[in-house]
Design an enzyme around this catalytic site. Structure first.
Site, short mmCIF file in Angstrom:
data_model
loop_
_atom_site.label_atom_id
_atom_site.label_comp_id
_atom_site.label_asym_id
_atom_site.label_seq_id
_atom_site.Cartn_x
_atom_site.Cartn_y
_atom_site.Cartn_z
N TRP A 1 38.99 34.24 36.50
CA TRP A 1 39.47 34.12 34.49
C TRP A 1 39.53 33.70 33.62
CZ3 TRP A 1 38.81 37.62 30.61
CH2 TRP A 1 38.26 36.83 29.32
N HIS A 2 41.00 35.47 34.29
CA HIS A 2 41.88 35.23 33.16
C HIS A 2 43.17 34.65 33.78
CE1 HIS A 2 40.37 39.61 33.67
NE2 HIS A 2 40.73 39.98 32.10
N GLY A 3 42.98 33.85 34.31
CA GLY A 3 43.84 32.37 34.01
C GLY A 3 44.05 32.23 35.50
#
Lengths: 464, 331
Positions: free
Chosen positions: A322-324
């Site tokens: 989700w973060h990257g």
């Protein structure tokens, strides 16, 4: 438009004054919707079309889900989820996926090159996509009725204070507030402004000051001493906290001024004595999203210890992704997952100590662990992260220069101490006395101006 | 267009803070630090020339070549300057020798010559070259002035420089300057650094624009570049060369003006200029400021400005003039 810009200050003043000059909620909703569109378009105007597209799909999906039962109900939910995840997949993960395929081909000696997309990631995509998905899931679960008013629904996704970096809200918490006309409340304005100022302080005075040290050490790993690298890593822990929680404070404060309550996103995460506790205090709106919509539907802890561990790993893997779209985030998520599983086993839990010294030691150990894991989050690739950690551990000599002079280094430490003290012992942002509020307001503006570092640094979490 | 700021008396309390001591000094409000301030005359040697003036020199340049005059360059019939402004339509006078000089600051080298189409259209060959100067004047007025007041257009709201425009319009008054200077003094004397987008050099004698020294900015001297990146720039430059040669220019010259950090603080330099200039495929002839500046012991940059000093500009003009004579473009 970033919160730490002059453009935002002007925007906020204009929108807020206009907001309270309107005497009906319909006008206020329209104003906030237009303002939110402008806020988003200030980054890359064209991307409003992507956001608009998913809003239209989810709006109709919500009503269709509500009207349907059985398989068709589920089908509409799946269509909505595919639309949202599809946008994420194309804009956020496509290049990562293709890049890895190309690298794999190259590894096996085949110079196949699938073209990459040349486009910037729409700002805050993961945040508003998750908020939109939360709406259709809640409607599907019959926890909230579908919203009939398109403008209200659009504002639920686009409400500018939390549009690009959260908190990721739930429909049952926000939608009723957006629909209700609430008259001007001076106490809310005071509390909201005080909270915003605290957020600005954390961002421009602390986070962007620490960024100078962090950028230097992460950019000069090879020639820096272990001490400098450790300082950089510790400062990054506080930088990312002050940056992200500062954003949340500004978002919550800005909404509060307009009588909208957003959920809390942080509760002193670095005072946690375990990683499990850390995740109940860090980015709470995301952790609870994964808990409610992934972990529990997967079975949570109801299907035995092994299945629980697998579920935890899945959640942390997704959290990393989700973060990257980068292996560093995946590694960061998986390592957190593994350590949460390992360190919550009974053998480790028994090590819990009820006395103050023992508790403090656990907090310190947990902070060191979190800090080391943040190195993966901050580094360009896993090899660089590992190299950074190895150099800290091998007690290398080298340059002790960390990008700022000693006075600023000490000043940064003092600022961190002030921030931790304030958040532990003076948590409330409500100031009853007007005189005290004006004094606080003036002092914080002066402090933020004179000690703020203004280089138009974006908030770290905007990239997600 | 008339701007509100035009009506100010600049010496009054609400006058505009004026950039008198260098753009970086101004950006960092460091007017109180003498070492960053240096006088910079704008008059240059006028090369003597006794032949027939048959050369028209077009300069596609940026702020480094502002304020040049016909008389600064040898043997010109006339001189047309257009800032990097493409899509222009202009006319070449084929009864003259038309020479184009493309000058670019290093910090724009990658961004200009990797994506943009640097093509202006040559319409016909009648003698109406002055059109270019006219277009240039129009363009500078519309693009480079903070223009929130009194004329407001949709572009102003999505302008990437909106924060600078707001700061200029809301706070750029003489009476606010003591506050800005206090903050600058606090940072300079206590934290040993400059405010905002300005960085002090390691030897503390120069100011650098942050985007020319940040490792994450494409315009930086330390931004990592690969041979493929440089080769791509050369390909683009060759395309531009071909375009203008076909359009009727007798010669097209290319000159990169190095960032001050490239010359004054070369440790860690990404070698972008030599990688481009030494590529044997490059077809444009060079006015090679990089090699000359690098080898010299003189200082060619202003301490508090992104630009060169008088000595640097004069040296570059001498190189240009020598090149024109050597290539028989002025006779």
């Amino acid at each position: 438009m970033t919160f730490n810009s002059l453009q935002f200050l002007v925007f906020f003043m204009v929108v807020t004054l206009w907001f309270f000059s309107l005497s009906n909620q319909k006008g206020r909703i329209l104003l906030l919707l237009i303002a939110s569109c402008y806020f988003y378009m200030a980054f890359i105007p064209e991307y409003i079309l992507i956001l608009g597209g998913t809003i239209v799909i989810d709006y109709f999906a919500g009503m269709l889900i509500e009207k349907s039962e059985g398989r068709s109900r589920k089908a509409w939910l799946i269509i909505s989820l595919i639309a949202n995840i599809g946008v994420l997949a194309v804009f956020k993960y496509y290049n990562f996926f293709i890049d890895n395929i190309n690298s794999s081909f190259l590894f096996f000696g085949k110079a196949t090159s699938i073209p990459l997309l040349k486009m910037a990631l729409p700002i805050g995509l993961s945040f508003h996509t998750f908020q939109a998905m939360s709406y259709t899931i809640e409607v599907y679960r019959k926890n909230h009725p579908a919203e009939r008013n398109f403008m209200v629904y659009a504002l639920y996704v686009m409400f500018y204070p939390q549009l690009v970096a959260g908190p990721i809200e739930r429909p049952q918490h926000i939608l009723p507030q957006l629909k209700e006309f609430r008259p001007y409340d001076w106490n809310n304005v005071k509390e909201g402004l005080a909270r915003m100022l605290w957020g600005f302080f954390k961002k421009v005075v602390i986070a962007d000051r620490l960024a100078m040290v962090v950028d230097r050490t992460f950019g000069h790993t090879q020639e820096s001493s272990s001490l400098a690298l450790a300082t950089g890593a510790i400062f990054y822990s506080f930088q990312i906290y002050c940056d992200f929680s500062g954003y949340s404070d500004i978002a919550i404060g800005a909404a509060k001024v307009m009588n909208v309550g957003l959920m809390e996103n942080f509760k002193e995460p670095y005072s946690s004595s375990s990683l499990h506790e850390f995740w109940s205090r860090w980015h709470i709106s995301l952790s609870s999203w994964f808990r409610d919509y992934v972990y529990i539907p997967l079975g949570g802890n109801r299907k035995g210890p092994w299945r629980k561990r697998v579920n935890i790993l899945i959640v942390f893997l997704l959290s990393g992704l989700w973060h990257g779209a980068n292996w560093t985030f995946i590694a960061w998520g998986l390592l957190h997952g593994l350590l949460v599983i390992l360190l919550t086993r009974p053998a480790f839990s028994k090590a819990a100590n009820s006395n103050k010294t023992g508790a403090l030691i656990k907090v310190v150990i947990n902070f060191i662990l979190v800090t080391l894991l943040w190195v993966f989050f901050r580094s360009e690739n896993i090899a660089a992260a590992w190299h950074y950690i190895k150099r800290i551990g091998s007690l290398q000599t080298g340059s002790n220069y960390v990008g700022v002079n000693k006075i600023e280094l000490m000043f940064s430490v003092l600022l961190i101490a002030i921030m931790l003290y304030r958040e532990k012992y003076l948590r409330s942002h409500a100031i009853a006395s007007n005189t005290r509020f004006y004094f606080y307001f003036g002092a914080m503006v002066v402090i933020c101006y004179f000690f703020g570092v203004f280089t138009e640094n974006q908030f770290i979490y905007f990239q997600f | 267009m008339k701007y509100l700021t035009d009506a100010r008396d600049n010496n009054s309390w609400w006058g505009i803070y004026q950039c008198l001591n260098g753009d970086l000094v101004s950006m960092a409000y460091l007017d109180f630090v003498d070492r960053f301030i240096e006088a910079n005359p704008r008059t240059f040697n006028h090369p003597s020339f006794s032949g027939e003036r048959k050369t028209i020199l077009y300069m596609d340049g940026d702020s480094f070549t502002w304020h040049l005059h016909d008389s600064d360059i040898i043997g010109l019939d006339s001189f047309c300057y257009f800032q990097r402004n493409h899509g222009l339509k202009y006319h070449l006078d084929t009864s003259k020798r038309n020479v184009l000089v493309i000058e670019v600051s290093e910090r724009y080298l990658q961004s200009y010559f990797t994506g943009l189409q640097m093509f202006n259209e040559v319409l016909d060959t009648s003698a109406r070259k002055r059109d270019v100067a006219g277009i240039y004047l129009t363009s500078i007025n519309s693009s480079y002035t903070a223009s929130l007041l009194p004329s407001v257009s949709a572009d102003d709201f999505f302008n990437k420089y909106i924060n600078q425009n707001l700061q200029c319009n809301l706070f750029n008054y003489n009476f606010i300057m003591p506050m800005f200077e206090t903050k600058a003094a606090l940072n300079y004397y206590i934290f040993n650094r400059a405010s905002g987008d300005v960085v002090i050099s390691n030897d503390r004698n120069f100011l650098f624009f942050r985007e020319t020294v940040s490792k994450t900015d494409m315009g930086s001297s330390y931004y990592p570049v690969s041979t493929a990146d440089a080769a791509h720039i050369v390909d683009v430059l060759n395309g531009i060369y071909e375009h203008y040669k076909v359009a009727g220019f007798a010669e097209v010259y290319f000159s990169v003006i190095p960032n001050s950090a490239t010359i004054m603080q070369p440790e860690g330099y990404n070698q972008l200029i030599p990688m481009v200039q030494n590529d044997t495929r490059l077809r444009m002839k060079l006015i090679d400021a990089y090699s000359v500046f690098k080898q010299s012991h003189d200082v060619y940059y202003l301490p508090g400005d992104t630009h060169w000093n008088h000595k640097g500009k004069q040296l570059w003009l001498d190189m240009l003039n020598a090149r024109l004579v050597r290539d028989s473009l002025v006779q």
